[in-house]
Every structure is written in C-alpha cells, then in structure tokens.
Enzyme design. Sequence first.
Site, PDB file in Angstrom:
ATOM      1  N   ARG A  33       0.843  -1.207   0.000  1.00 16.22           N
ATOM      2  CA  ARG A  33       0.000   0.000   0.000  1.00 16.22           C
ATOM      3  C   ARG A  33       0.876   1.253   0.000  1.00 16.22           C
ATOM      4  NH1 ARG A  33      -3.203  -3.605  -0.755  1.00 16.22           N
ATOM      5  NH2 ARG A  33      -4.625  -4.512   0.770  1.00 16.22           N
ATOM      6  N   GLU A 178     -14.120 -14.853   9.694  1.00 18.13           N
ATOM      7  CA  GLU A 178     -14.067 -14.296   8.336  1.00 18.13           C
ATOM      8  C   GLU A 178     -13.744 -15.373   7.315  1.00 18.13           C
ATOM      9  OE1 GLU A 178     -11.146 -11.184   7.671  1.00 18.13           O
ATOM     10  OE2 GLU A 178     -11.851 -10.856   5.631  1.00 18.13           O
ATOM     11  N   LYS A 220     -17.760 -11.915   9.436  1.00 16.22           N
ATOM     12  CA  LYS A 220     -17.194 -10.977   8.450  1.00 16.22           C
ATOM     13  C   LYS A 220     -17.143 -11.677   7.094  1.00 16.22           C
ATOM     14  CE  LYS A 220     -13.169  -8.092   7.464  1.00 16.22           C
ATOM     15  NZ  LYS A 220     -12.252  -7.100   8.043  1.00 16.22           N
ATOM     16  N   SER A 262     -14.343  -5.451   2.362  1.00 16.73           N
ATOM     17  CA  SER A 262     -14.594  -4.790   1.071  1.00 16.73           C
ATOM     18  C   SER A 262     -14.010  -5.595  -0.087  1.00 16.73           C
ATOM     19  CB  SER A 262     -14.101  -3.344   1.060  1.00 16.73           C
ATOM     20  OG  SER A 262     -12.731  -3.222   1.339  1.00 16.73           O
ATOM     21  N   GLY A 263     -12.939  -6.320   0.151  1.00 16.02           N
ATOM     22  CA  GLY A 263     -12.492  -7.349  -0.786  1.00 16.02           C
ATOM     23  C   GLY A 263     -12.031  -6.903  -2.164  1.00 16.02           C
ATOM     24  N   GLY A 264     -11.798  -5.604  -2.336  1.00 12.95           N
ATOM     25  CA  GLY A 264     -11.383  -5.126  -3.658  1.00 12.95           C
ATOM     26  C   GLY A 264     -12.448  -4.314  -4.364  1.00 12.95           C
ATOM     27  N   SER A 290     -16.621  -3.780   7.910  1.00 14.13           N
ATOM     28  CA  SER A 290     -15.323  -3.994   8.558  1.00 14.13           C
ATOM     29  C   SER A 290     -14.313  -3.849   7.432  1.00 14.13           C
ATOM     30  CB  SER A 290     -15.255  -5.380   9.197  1.00 14.13           C
ATOM     31  OG  SER A 290     -13.948  -5.617   9.699  1.00 14.13           O
ATOM     32  N   ARG A 293      -9.420  -1.674   2.750  1.00 10.78           N
ATOM     33  CA  ARG A 293      -9.139  -0.802   1.606  1.00 10.78           C
ATOM     34  C   ARG A 293     -10.224   0.243   1.376  1.00 10.78           C
ATOM     35  NH1 ARG A 293      -8.005  -5.942  -2.060  1.00 10.78           N
ATOM     36  NH2 ARG A 293      -9.148  -6.850  -0.300  1.00 10.78           N
TER      37      ARG A 293
HETATM   38  P1  13P Z   1     -10.644  -5.287   2.842  1.00  9.52           P
HETATM   39  O1  13P Z   1     -11.852  -4.486   3.260  1.00  9.52           O
HETATM   40  O2  13P Z   1      -9.556  -4.443   2.218  1.00  9.52           O
HETATM   41  O3  13P Z   1     -11.001  -6.500   2.052  1.00  9.52           O
HETATM   42  O4  13P Z   1      -9.950  -5.800   4.183  1.00  9.52           O
HETATM   43  C1  13P Z   1     -10.743  -6.258   5.195  1.00  9.52           C
HETATM   44  C2  13P Z   1     -10.036  -7.309   5.932  1.00  9.52           C
HETATM   45  O5  13P Z   1      -9.785  -7.174   7.104  1.00  9.52           O
HETATM   46  C3  13P Z   1      -9.655  -8.529   5.214  1.00  9.52           C
HETATM   47  O6  13P Z   1      -9.286  -9.517   6.133  1.00  9.52           O
END
Ligand code: 13P
Length: 338
Positions: A33, A178, A220, A262-264, A290, A293
């Site tokens: 990042r 998660e 999550k 958010s996953g991308g 949660s 990015r």
């Molecule tokens: P993102 O929202 O960037 O996907 O990260 C959340 C996270 O904690 C992934 O484990």
Amino acid sequence: MNKDQLAKVAQAMVAPGKGILAADESSGTIKKRFDAIGVESTADSRRDYREFMFRTQDAMTQNISGVILYDETIRQNAKDGTPLVKLIEAAGSLPGIKVDAGVKPLPNFPGETITEGLDGLSERMAEYYKLGARFAKWRAVIDIADGIPTRGAILANAQALARYAAICQANDIVPIVEPEVLMDGGHTLERCYDVTEFVLKTLYDELYEARVFLEGTVLKPNMIVPGKLCATQASSEQIAAQTIRVFKQTVPVAVPGIAFLSGGQADVEATANLDAINKMAKLPWNVTFSYGRALQAAPQKAWAGKDTNVIGAQKAFSHRAKMNGLASKGEWSRSLEG
Ligand code: 13P
C-alpha cells in the site's frame, strides 16, 4: 468464558451507525500500500499513518466501533509516547487484533489454501487481552476457479475458524469469523452465491460442533458479487438481494452482527452496496462494515507520507467513515459524496 461481556462487546462492534476499521495489514501488505503512494514502510511511517487515523476524533467517536490491529501496532506507541491502543480506547472505540498467521498452500488441494496460526494461540490471546484487545480476527480464504473450491478445503478452513473462535471465547475475546470468498476471476454472481452458501453452512455447522457461543461472535463475510473479470457485472440492488438471500439461508439469528469486508470493491461502491442491503429489508442482524481498503484508500492517497497532509487525510478518513456509518443504517445517498 464471560458470556455477558462477550455478547456486549459483539453488540458494540456492530452498533447502528458504526462499523470496524480493518487496520491489520501485515508488514508485507502495508508495504504494498505504501509503495503505491511512494512512502517507505518503516516502523515509524506505519506508526505515523495509523496514528493519524486513530486521532481522527469525529470518525473514531461516531462511526468506528473497533479497530483491528496487527501485532506490531498493538504494541506501538504514538509519537508522544501514548500507546496507540489508548488512543483508540480514549475515543470510545474497541481495540481488536488479527491473530491468524496467514495462508499456506493446503497439501493435496492444488490452488487452495489453509489459514495457519492455531499453535500457541491461547497463550497469545491471553497476552493480547492484557494489551487491551477485546476482539480478534481470523481470515480464511476461498478462491473460485475451475474445479475449486473443494469440499475438503472448505471443511478444513471452517474447522480452523471454529477452533480459533472457541479459543477466543475461552479468553473472553470476541471472534470475528471471516470466511472470505474472493472476487478475483471471471465467475458469475450465481457461482459466488453457491460457493458462499456452502461455505457459510459449513462454517455454522463447525461453530456448532466446537460449541461456540454465537451471541458472542461477529461474522465478516464477502458480499455476493460477480468476479472482477466477469463480463456481466451487477447493480447494488442485485448484489443486495442475493447477499440477503444467502444470509437468510445460512446465518443463525443468534449472531448479533454481520460486518462485511470490502475485498477489492472500490470505496464508494462498497458503501453503495452496504446501503442497498440495509435499505432493502429489515434484517435480524445489524449489518455493517469492517473495511480495510474501502476505508483507507482515500486517506492513504491524501496523506502520501507528508505531515502537512495529515489534516486533509483525516478529513478523507472521516468522510468515508461517515458515509459507511450512514450506509449501515440504509441512510446513505450518492449526493452526499460531494
Ligand atoms: P478489505 O476491506 O480491504 O477486504 O480488508 C478487510 C479485511 O480485514 C480482510 O481480512
């Protein structure tokens, strides 16, 4: 296990209008990042970056219920010597900790992974509790491609998540469970639905087998979206409808809250999708964010490693936190993005 405390913390993590800041990037991920904004990744630059977020008063007091930290950060002090954990607590937010040790290839399952980190976890949890952590995170990764995921890999990952959750609760720490179904690749929204449904069903079977106290957990998950390379993309309403449908099929109502990764997804897109989910139906769980990015992309860019940019970067962070706080109540609209 203090069930009252676990349930109270879990509810606070998903309180209406609030969600979680995932600031638990490993040293490798935060370097990526920082590379993108031309900042060298050192212990001090990582501290400076996280410190300005944790000192963003309006975001931290109004919209951020908890912060997921990395092992380095939970032990780190702000520039003036105050532990970073104390900054989070002073804002009325909860410190949390990523405890998994990342993913490794799963032997005999080509292309699939298992999340490691169970050995010695109970002792580490006890230390993290002393350092202030009241919740934890463990991320399992499920990739979709030709012939994967397999039932065996999903089962192995669900069992690890359940073992982790039980160890958390034995140490009075709320587990964020998660199981991330990745949005990489060209698969359709329907395939994401089918895989996520099986993953969540398997996960809640394993949590049951491990005797996990569901009221003291937070899920999550990913949203139900087509792969990034799929030719047919989906509207927020389509994503919301299928995401709600999958939870109704799989997530017990004893679970207090669901906080998405958010996953991308682009940041405004992640907000719009969360808002659409909360506008569409009255759900038996608090449904919030949660995000890593999707909360940090804008402040990271605005900061670019310069002290003189901190106020602007804090404004960018406040804005995204506020927009997502509204989305957690279904009260966001695109016109508020300015
Ligand atoms: P993102 O929202 O960037 O996907 O990260 C959340 C996270 O904690 C992934 O484990």
